[in-house]
Design a protein around this motif. Structure first.
Motif, PDB file in Angstrom:
ATOM      1  N   GLU A   1    -114.330   8.592  87.188  1.00 26.34           N
ATOM      2  CA  GLU A   1    -113.958   9.818  87.831  1.00 26.34           C
ATOM      3  C   GLU A   1    -113.399   9.367  89.041  1.00 26.34           C
ATOM      4  OE1 GLU A   1    -114.071  13.714  88.653  1.00 26.34           O
ATOM      5  OE2 GLU A   1    -114.403  12.621  86.734  1.00 26.34           O
ATOM      6  N   ILE A   2    -113.893   8.182  89.647  1.00 29.21           N
ATOM      7  CA  ILE A   2    -113.222   7.819  90.992  1.00 29.21           C
ATOM      8  C   ILE A   2    -111.909   7.406  90.642  1.00 29.21           C
ATOM      9  CG2 ILE A   2    -113.218   5.924  92.520  1.00 29.21           C
ATOM     10  CD1 ILE A   2    -116.094   5.871  92.515  1.00 29.21           C
ATOM     11  N   GLY A   3    -111.568   6.805  89.507  1.00 29.94           N
ATOM     12  CA  GLY A   3    -110.093   6.636  89.170  1.00 29.94           C
ATOM     13  C   GLY A   3    -109.523   7.609  88.883  1.00 29.94           C
ATOM     14  N   SER A   4    -110.156   8.651  88.158  1.00 31.33           N
ATOM     15  CA  SER A   4    -109.297  10.028  87.884  1.00 31.33           C
ATOM     16  C   SER A   4    -108.924  10.700  89.098  1.00 31.33           C
ATOM     17  CB  SER A   4    -110.092  10.912  86.896  1.00 31.33           C
ATOM     18  OG  SER A   4    -109.368  12.025  86.613  1.00 31.33           O
ATOM     19  N   ILE A   5    -109.648  10.860  90.187  1.00 31.62           N
ATOM     20  CA  ILE A   5    -109.176  11.287  91.279  1.00 31.62           C
ATOM     21  C   ILE A   5    -108.265  10.747  92.167  1.00 31.62           C
ATOM     22  CG2 ILE A   5    -110.425  12.013  93.406  1.00 31.62           C
ATOM     23  CD1 ILE A   5    -113.047  13.175  91.987  1.00 31.62           C
ATOM     24  N   GLY A   6    -108.580   9.528  92.002  1.00 34.52           N
ATOM     25  CA  GLY A   6    -107.580   8.587  92.902  1.00 34.52           C
ATOM     26  C   GLY A   6    -106.202   8.566  92.214  1.00 34.52           C
ATOM     27  N   GLY A   7    -106.169   8.413  90.968  1.00 32.54           N
ATOM     28  CA  GLY A   7    -104.900   8.405  90.078  1.00 32.54           C
ATOM     29  C   GLY A   7    -104.070   9.761  90.244  1.00 32.54           C
ATOM     30  N   GLY A   8    -104.942  10.960  90.186  1.00 35.70           N
ATOM     31  CA  GLY A   8    -104.257  12.229  90.398  1.00 35.70           C
ATOM     32  C   GLY A   8    -103.819  12.480  91.610  1.00 35.70           C
ATOM     33  N   ASN A   9    -104.526  11.974  92.835  1.00 36.80           N
ATOM     34  CA  ASN A   9    -103.722  12.112  94.064  1.00 36.80           C
ATOM     35  C   ASN A   9    -102.363  11.332  94.116  1.00 36.80           C
ATOM     36  OD1 ASN A   9    -104.770  13.546  96.267  1.00 36.80           O
ATOM     37  ND2 ASN A   9    -104.727  11.584  97.470  1.00 36.80           N
ATOM     38  N   ALA A  10    -102.484   9.982  93.693  1.00 37.81           N
ATOM     39  CA  ALA A  10    -101.280   9.057  93.548  1.00 37.81           C
ATOM     40  C   ALA A  10    -100.106   9.666  92.880  1.00 37.81           C
ATOM     41  CB  ALA A  10    -101.735   7.726  92.745  1.00 37.81           C
ATOM     42  N   ALA A  11    -100.468  10.328  91.730  1.00 39.97           N
ATOM     43  CA  ALA A  11     -99.460  10.956  91.031  1.00 39.97           C
ATOM     44  C   ALA A  11     -98.907  12.059  91.732  1.00 39.97           C
ATOM     45  CB  ALA A  11     -99.934  11.216  89.651  1.00 39.97           C
ATOM     46  N   THR A  12     -99.513  12.946  92.211  1.00 39.92           N
ATOM     47  CA  THR A  12     -99.121  13.868  93.139  1.00 39.92           C
ATOM     48  C   THR A  12     -98.055  13.330  94.243  1.00 39.92           C
ATOM     49  OG1 THR A  12    -100.950  15.163  92.964  1.00 39.92           O
ATOM     50  CG2 THR A  12     -99.644  16.055  94.776  1.00 39.92           C
ATOM     51  N   ALA A  13     -98.481  12.210  94.825  1.00 38.66           N
ATOM     52  CA  ALA A  13     -97.697  11.774  96.142  1.00 38.66           C
ATOM     53  C   ALA A  13     -96.313  11.285  95.356  1.00 38.66           C
ATOM     54  CB  ALA A  13     -98.442  10.560  96.403  1.00 38.66           C
TER      55      ALA A  13
ATOM     56  N   ILE B   1    -110.016  -0.912  87.060  1.00 42.11           N
ATOM     57  CA  ILE B   1    -110.042   0.602  86.787  1.00 42.11           C
ATOM     58  C   ILE B   1    -108.483   0.891  86.768  1.00 42.11           C
ATOM     59  CG2 ILE B   1    -110.376   2.917  87.443  1.00 42.11           C
ATOM     60  CD1 ILE B   1    -112.570   1.562  89.329  1.00 42.11           C
ATOM     61  N   THR B   2    -107.912   1.012  85.458  1.00 41.33           N
ATOM     62  CA  THR B   2    -106.607   1.299  85.170  1.00 41.33           C
ATOM     63  C   THR B   2    -106.171   2.612  84.674  1.00 41.33           C
ATOM     64  OG1 THR B   2    -106.540   0.888  82.762  1.00 41.33           O
ATOM     65  CG2 THR B   2    -106.939  -1.246  84.024  1.00 41.33           C
ATOM     66  N   GLY B   3    -104.685   2.721  84.725  1.00 37.15           N
ATOM     67  CA  GLY B   3    -104.139   3.848  84.615  1.00 37.15           C
ATOM     68  C   GLY B   3    -102.712   3.870  84.614  1.00 37.15           C
ATOM     69  N   GLN B   4    -102.156   4.558  83.763  1.00 33.88           N
ATOM     70  CA  GLN B   4    -100.511   4.507  83.607  1.00 33.88           C
ATOM     71  C   GLN B   4     -99.845   5.704  83.934  1.00 33.88           C
ATOM     72  OE1 GLN B   4     -99.993   2.939  79.667  1.00 33.88           O
ATOM     73  NE2 GLN B   4     -99.416   1.084  80.496  1.00 33.88           N
ATOM     74  N   PHE B   5     -98.660   5.723  84.421  1.00 35.24           N
ATOM     75  CA  PHE B   5     -97.940   6.927  84.939  1.00 35.24           C
ATOM     76  C   PHE B   5     -96.861   7.356  83.712  1.00 35.24           C
ATOM     77  CE2 PHE B   5     -98.999   4.869  88.921  1.00 35.24           C
ATOM     78  CZ  PHE B   5     -99.462   6.111  89.514  1.00 35.24           C
ATOM     79  N   THR B   6     -96.510   8.753  83.769  1.00 37.87           N
ATOM     80  CA  THR B   6     -95.442   9.351  83.015  1.00 37.87           C
ATOM     81  C   THR B   6     -94.807   9.903  84.103  1.00 37.87           C
ATOM     82  OG1 THR B   6     -96.663  11.340  82.561  1.00 37.87           O
ATOM     83  CG2 THR B   6     -96.847   9.460  80.943  1.00 37.87           C
ATOM     84  N   ILE B   7     -93.245   9.814  83.915  1.00 34.44           N
ATOM     85  CA  ILE B   7     -92.518  10.904  84.883  1.00 34.44           C
ATOM     86  C   ILE B   7     -91.613  11.741  83.930  1.00 34.44           C
ATOM     87  CG2 ILE B   7     -90.449  10.604  86.421  1.00 34.44           C
ATOM     88  CD1 ILE B   7     -91.162   7.818  87.093  1.00 34.44           C
ATOM     89  N   ASP B   8     -91.764  13.139  84.417  1.00 31.38           N
ATOM     90  CA  ASP B   8     -91.069  14.172  83.409  1.00 31.38           C
ATOM     91  C   ASP B   8     -91.365  13.908  81.953  1.00 31.38           C
ATOM     92  OD1 ASP B   8     -90.239  15.660  85.828  1.00 31.38           O
ATOM     93  OD2 ASP B   8     -88.220  14.701  85.965  1.00 31.38           O
ATOM     94  N   GLY B   9     -92.681  13.644  81.750  1.00 30.93           N
ATOM     95  CA  GLY B   9     -93.107  13.650  80.256  1.00 30.93           C
ATOM     96  C   GLY B   9     -92.584  12.240  79.691  1.00 30.93           C
ATOM     97  N   LYS B  10     -91.890  11.395  80.437  1.00 30.11           N
ATOM     98  CA  LYS B  10     -91.571  10.181  79.856  1.00 30.11           C
ATOM     99  C   LYS B  10     -92.300   8.910  80.045  1.00 30.11           C
ATOM    100  CE  LYS B  10     -87.350   6.909  80.079  1.00 30.11           C
ATOM    101  NZ  LYS B  10     -86.107   6.867  80.608  1.00 30.11           N
TER     102      LYS B  10
ATOM    103  N   LEU C   1    -104.030  -0.790  89.285  1.00 29.65           N
ATOM    104  CA  LEU C   1    -105.188  -1.525  88.973  1.00 29.65           C
ATOM    105  C   LEU C   1    -105.822  -1.433  90.267  1.00 29.65           C
ATOM    106  CD1 LEU C   1    -104.069  -4.758  87.429  1.00 29.65           C
ATOM    107  CD2 LEU C   1    -104.449  -2.481  86.318  1.00 29.65           C
ATOM    108  N   LEU C   2    -107.186  -0.980  90.277  1.00 29.29           N
ATOM    109  CA  LEU C   2    -108.216  -1.000  91.309  1.00 29.29           C
ATOM    110  C   LEU C   2    -109.336  -2.213  90.846  1.00 29.29           C
ATOM    111  CD1 LEU C   2    -109.599  -0.507  93.838  1.00 29.29           C
ATOM    112  CD2 LEU C   2    -111.005   1.567  92.523  1.00 29.29           C
ATOM    113  N   LEU C   3    -109.373  -3.379  91.803  1.00 25.80           N
ATOM    114  CA  LEU C   3    -110.090  -4.411  91.359  1.00 25.80           C
ATOM    115  C   LEU C   3    -111.103  -4.637  92.496  1.00 25.80           C
ATOM    116  CD1 LEU C   3    -106.842  -5.183  90.830  1.00 25.80           C
ATOM    117  CD2 LEU C   3    -108.113  -7.123  89.376  1.00 25.80           C
ATOM    118  N   PRO C   4    -112.179  -4.021  92.394  1.00 28.71           N
ATOM    119  CA  PRO C   4    -113.245  -4.104  93.608  1.00 28.71           C
ATOM    120  C   PRO C   4    -114.138  -5.309  93.059  1.00 28.71           C
ATOM    121  CG  PRO C   4    -114.047  -2.504  91.984  1.00 28.71           C
ATOM    122  CD  PRO C   4    -112.541  -2.883  91.642  1.00 28.71           C
ATOM    123  N   ASP C   5    -114.823  -5.966  94.402  1.00 28.72           N
ATOM    124  CA  ASP C   5    -115.816  -6.906  94.164  1.00 28.72           C
ATOM    125  C   ASP C   5    -117.084  -6.199  93.736  1.00 28.72           C
ATOM    126  OD1 ASP C   5    -116.994  -5.950  96.711  1.00 28.72           O
ATOM    127  OD2 ASP C   5    -116.071  -7.849  97.574  1.00 28.72           O
TER     128      ASP C   5
END
Length: 206
Positions: free
Chosen positions: A19-31, A172-181, A188-192
């Motif tokens: 869930e943390i990754g989902s919220i962080g990733g969503g914010n990153a995608a918006t930026a 905690i991993t996630g991948q981007f798409t740009i205009d559906g591509k 990668l988020l790598l916490p200790d």
């Protein structure tokens, strides 16, 4: 009870990290969407705990040449954030920002490197800001560093740092798409381990 190793994490704790990754990733995608003036989405995050060699295999060909933006976290959380961009993804960013086509990774001009660096900086900062706001933690980020290297070489730095505490790595991993591509990339988020305890405590999971 405090987590002493990644393997001790239970299903609830893993779901919280997703869930943390989902919220962080969503914010990153918006930026990134605002920066590129395009529709950018990020996949649902995965949380994986792997040995170092397994982690390299998970990310694909260890000998593939990639661009990576590397940031260290400090404050209440410690660890590393990495944005790994394949040649295809970097080309998309440089085309949209500078109109350049098929840039050579090994002969990037200063402006090319600056654009990739700023891309990583904005995306990582947005991710961490969302995570910090959600969990009410204080996180400081180092000055981002850009490296062009093979995946194996890129991962040697975080694995060396994380290897001081464990022979495994949690991503905690996630991948981007740009205009559906769909473009191969990896955030990668790598916490200790201690940071995991901080996050769980902040969220009321003891």
């Amino acid at each position: 009870m405090a987590i002493k190793s990644y393997e001790e994490m239970n299903e609830l704790e893993m779901d919280i990290l997703k869930e943390i990754g989902s919220i962080g990733g969503g914010n990153a995608a918006t930026a990134m969407s605002s920066m590129l003036n395009a529709k950018v989405n990020m996949s649902l995050p995965k949380v994986v705990i792997l040995g170092f060699n397994e982690a390299l295999d998970y990310l694909g060909d260890p000998e593939e040449l990639v661009a990576a933006i590397f940031v260290e976290m400090s404050g209440e959380l410690s660890g590393i954030m990495l944005l790994i961009l394949t040649k295809e993804f970097s080309d998309e960013v440089l085309f949209r920002m500078l109109g350049k086509v098929d840039s050579d990774f090994l002969e990037l001009e200063e402006i090319d490197s600056s654009v990739l660096m700023e891309t990583g900086n904005i995306v990582i900062s947005s991710y961490i800001t969302a995570m910090a706001s959600l969990t009410n933690v204080n996180v400081e980020l180092s000055v981002p560093q850009l490296a062009i290297n093979m995946v194996g070489g890129i991962m040697s730095a975080p694995m060396s740092l994380m290897g001081q505490h464990s022979d495994r790595i949690m991503m905690i991993t996630g991948q981007f798409t740009i205009d559906g591509k769909a473009l191969d990339s990896e955030m990668l988020l790598l916490p200790d381990v201690e940071s995991l305890n901080v996050l769980m405590k902040k969220l009321g999971v003891e």
